[in-house]
Scaffold this active site. Structure first.
Site, PDB file in Angstrom:
ATOM      1  N   LEU A 409       0.860  -1.173   0.000  1.00  0.00           N
ATOM      2  CA  LEU A 409       0.000   0.000   0.000  1.00  0.00           C
ATOM      3  C   LEU A 409       0.903   1.231   0.000  1.00  0.00           C
ATOM      4  O   LEU A 409       1.958   1.226   0.648  1.00  0.00           O
ATOM      5  CB  LEU A 409      -0.903   0.030   1.235  1.00  0.00           C
ATOM      6  CG  LEU A 409      -1.944  -1.090   1.386  1.00  0.00           C
ATOM      7  CD1 LEU A 409      -2.678  -0.953   2.715  1.00  0.00           C
ATOM      8  CD2 LEU A 409      -2.941  -1.072   0.237  1.00  0.00           C
ATOM      9  N   ASP A 410       0.509   2.293  -0.705  1.00  0.00           N
ATOM     10  CA  ASP A 410       1.270   3.540  -0.655  1.00  0.00           C
ATOM     11  C   ASP A 410       1.408   4.012   0.791  1.00  0.00           C
ATOM     12  O   ASP A 410       0.529   3.741   1.624  1.00  0.00           O
ATOM     13  CB  ASP A 410       0.555   4.642  -1.452  1.00  0.00           C
ATOM     14  CG  ASP A 410       0.581   4.390  -2.946  1.00  0.00           C
ATOM     15  OD1 ASP A 410       1.388   3.564  -3.384  1.00  0.00           O
ATOM     16  OD2 ASP A 410      -0.223   5.015  -3.657  1.00  0.00           O
ATOM     17  N   MET A 411       2.494   4.721   1.076  1.00  0.00           N
ATOM     18  CA  MET A 411       2.710   5.216   2.437  1.00  0.00           C
ATOM     19  C   MET A 411       1.482   5.926   3.018  1.00  0.00           C
ATOM     20  O   MET A 411       1.082   5.646   4.151  1.00  0.00           O
ATOM     21  CB  MET A 411       3.933   6.147   2.487  1.00  0.00           C
ATOM     22  CG  MET A 411       4.159   6.778   3.855  1.00  0.00           C
ATOM     23  SD  MET A 411       5.328   8.159   3.841  1.00  0.00           S
ATOM     24  CE  MET A 411       6.841   7.302   4.175  1.00  0.00           C
ATOM     25  N   THR A 413      -1.646   5.596   2.271  1.00  0.00           N
ATOM     26  CA  THR A 413      -2.862   4.780   2.271  1.00  0.00           C
ATOM     27  C   THR A 413      -2.898   3.903   3.514  1.00  0.00           C
ATOM     28  O   THR A 413      -1.892   3.314   3.894  1.00  0.00           O
ATOM     29  CB  THR A 413      -2.914   3.897   1.012  1.00  0.00           C
ATOM     30  OG1 THR A 413      -2.818   4.726  -0.149  1.00  0.00           O
ATOM     31  CG2 THR A 413      -4.205   3.098   0.948  1.00  0.00           C
TER      32      THR A 413
END
Length: 562
Positions: A409-411, A413
């Site tokens: 997951l993106d930082m 998110t």
């Protein structure tokens, strides 16, 4: 290297900036909140753009304006002159209305468009080569010969394939005949039959060779007829490439950048130690390098910068009218590293760990994998500057087990993330992700009200090489990206939606939400494709997959906290 033109500075009126404290450090160009002084400067510049009628450029903001509509990045640089008086400089990226020089704006680092410049002279030569190539490609004899060759080539393939098919059928008939007659004919009769079938086979091969050779000869004759045209085109293209490369190198030599100590560095020297080892196209033409160069040339002290987009958005990038954006990384970062050398900058926010004090919650765990609820701000895996991540925390917690990351997951998110504890589990669950049998659902808060209730977005994506980690919509080279969505709640100025990503591209949900061909509504808090907030309002709320060992269907849900 001097520049005595002082007309590009716009001084602030005292009542406009009264009570505003000067910035203690210069803006960190790649992530910033505009200083109040740069906001005032940007407002004044935007008012100028709104009221300027002599600027012959179509930004796509007025109806029925002549010319192709093209938006543009503008920049402002707040400076202090030798007498301590505050003002600002203005610049645009690239060219504006086909020119480098306009009132109120600083000149380029090097003006390739000045009269009788080597660039224009070489451009005339390159344009002449392009014209000759187009003339040959449009020649009716050449086009007719090409059509004849293409038709003959297609016909040859069709006939040869048909003959091969017949050969295969004949071979099957011979095989069948041998089997049928083997036990009914005498030994001599069968030998005669075999000799006949061999001659029949050899005849087929001979006929095939004749057919193939005839077509090869005919195609070679037609190819020879167009060879002179092709040779001329290739010679012109080779000459064009050599001249273009030489021109590019000559341009690189002209771009020399200063810093506050008047230390010079060429464009080529600046990019020599980068990944690609050479400057990208249009490097040095962005607004901020132009502004700093002019400030250093004229003895101004740079205090703060900001860049904003003006006009309609480009088709590939996410750009909103009047919105502030950081300087690009691919073209500007190496240049600004030199130009800002010795200047104290605001703290680099990328060195901070926003997830440091946030708890990593274990949602489920067995001997094979673990499900965690990743907080917004925590990395999935260690970064270059920040080591703290889901991986490092689980590695510490497991002690003797190596966490095996399956997806990320993106930082910014938050939400559900599955991490394997064994190689077997990693392989099995990863296979489900690759086959897209894993059911994932996200919740997002969009920055505007969406009227449509549900839909599907199909916009291909690729990385922006000049501005990582941003992504671009690219119908030519982008990878397929599909997202289903449905509205679950509408507020006065926002919309809460569910997203189902059917593919797993980088920043897929963020791009599909923000792009004008998607929902045209950036996710709240998206500092890459929208505007910053206390967090990115995107949450991985649901995860469903098959247990890698027991084959039981598993489902996990974590509600968003927004």
């Amino acid at each position: 290297m001097t520049n005595n033109n002082q007309n590009s500075i716009s001084y602030f009126s005292d009542n406009t900036i009264n009570g505003i404290e000067l910035p203690g450090r210069f803006t960190f160009p790649f992530f910033y909140e505009p200083h109040p002084l740069t906001k005032i400067a940007a407002d004044e510049l935007q008012h100028y753009l709104e009221t300027q009628i002599d600027l012959d450029h179509n930004f796509g903001l007025r109806e029925n304006q002549a010319g192709t509509a093209v938006g543009k990045m503008f920049g402002v640089l707040v400076v202090q002159d030798a007498h301590g008086k505050l003002g600002y400089l203005s610049a645009f990226s690239g060219k504006l209305a086909g020119s480098n020089n306009h009132p109120k704006f600083v000149p380029p680092v090097f003006d390739m468009l000045m009269e009788d410049s080597f660039f224009l002279k070489q451009q005339y030569i390159l344009n002449d080569i392009n014209k000759k190539v187009k003339e040959i490609e449009a020649d009716e004899e050449y086009r007719s010969l090409k059509r004849e060759f293409e038709l003959a080539s297609a016909q040859s393939i069709e006939e040869i394939n048909a003959f091969k098919k017949q050969q295969k059928s004949n071979k099957a008939d011979r095989k069948k005949l041998r089997a049928e007659q083997k036990n009914t004919l005498s030994k001599q009769e069968y030998a005669d039959l075999e000799a006949y079938l061999i001659r029949y086979s050899l005849h087929d091969k001979h006929e095939f060779n004749v057919l193939s050779n005839n077509w090869a000869q005919l195609l070679e004759e037609k190819k020879s007829a167009i060879a002179s045209f092709v040779e001329n085109i290739e010679t012109l293209k080779k000459d064009r490439k050599e001249k273009s490369n030489a021109l590019q190198q000559q341009l690189f030599d002209q771009y020399v950048f200063l810093n506050k100590d008047n230390k010079e560095k060429s464009l080529e020297a600046i990019f020599r130690d980068t990944v690609f080892g050479k400057p990208p196209a249009a490097a040095g033409e962005c607004a901020t390098p132009k502004l700093l160069q002019y400030a250093f040339l004229n003895g101004y002290k740079p205090l703060a910068m900001a860049e904003f987009w003006w006009g309609i958005p480009p088709k590939s990038e996410i750009r909103k009218h009047k919105q502030f954006y950081p300087a690009c990384t691919g073209k500007c970062k190496p240049i600004l590293a030199h130009m800002l050398e010795g200047i104290t900058l605001d703290e680099d926010p990328f060195l901070k760990n926003p997830g440091e004090d946030k708890k990593l919650e274990i949602v489920y765990e067995d001997d094979h994998f673990v499900i965690v609820n990743k907080p917004s701000g925590l990395l999935s895996v260690p970064g270059i500057q920040i080591q703290d991540s889901v991986y490092t925390r689980l590695k510490y917690a497991f002690e003797t087990i190596e966490p095996l990351i399956i997806h990320r997951l993106d930082m910014p998110t938050s939400g559900l993330l599955v991490v394997a504890k064994t190689k077997e589990s990693h392989k099995e669950i990863q296979k489900q992700f690759l086959k897209r049998t894993v059911n994932k659902r996200y919740t997002a808060l969009l920055s505007k009200v969406i009227e449509q209730q549900e839909g599907e977005i199909t916009l291909p994506l690729r990385g922006d090489l000049d501005n990582r980690p941003r992504q671009l919509v690219c119908f030519e080279f982008g990878k397929k990206a599909i997202t289903k969505w449905r509205v679950i709640e509408r507020n006065e100025v926002t919309t809460k939606v569910h997203f189902w990503p059917l593919t797993g591209r980088t920043h897929q949900l963020r791009m599909h939400a923000a792009h004008e061909l998607g929902l045209n509504a950036p996710i709240v808090g998206d500092n890459l494709y929208g505007t910053d907030s206390n967090r990115l309002y995107l949450h991985a709320a649901h995860l469903e997959f098959t247990h890698p060992i027991t084959k039981e269907k598993l489902s996990f849900d974590i509600a968003e906290d927004f």
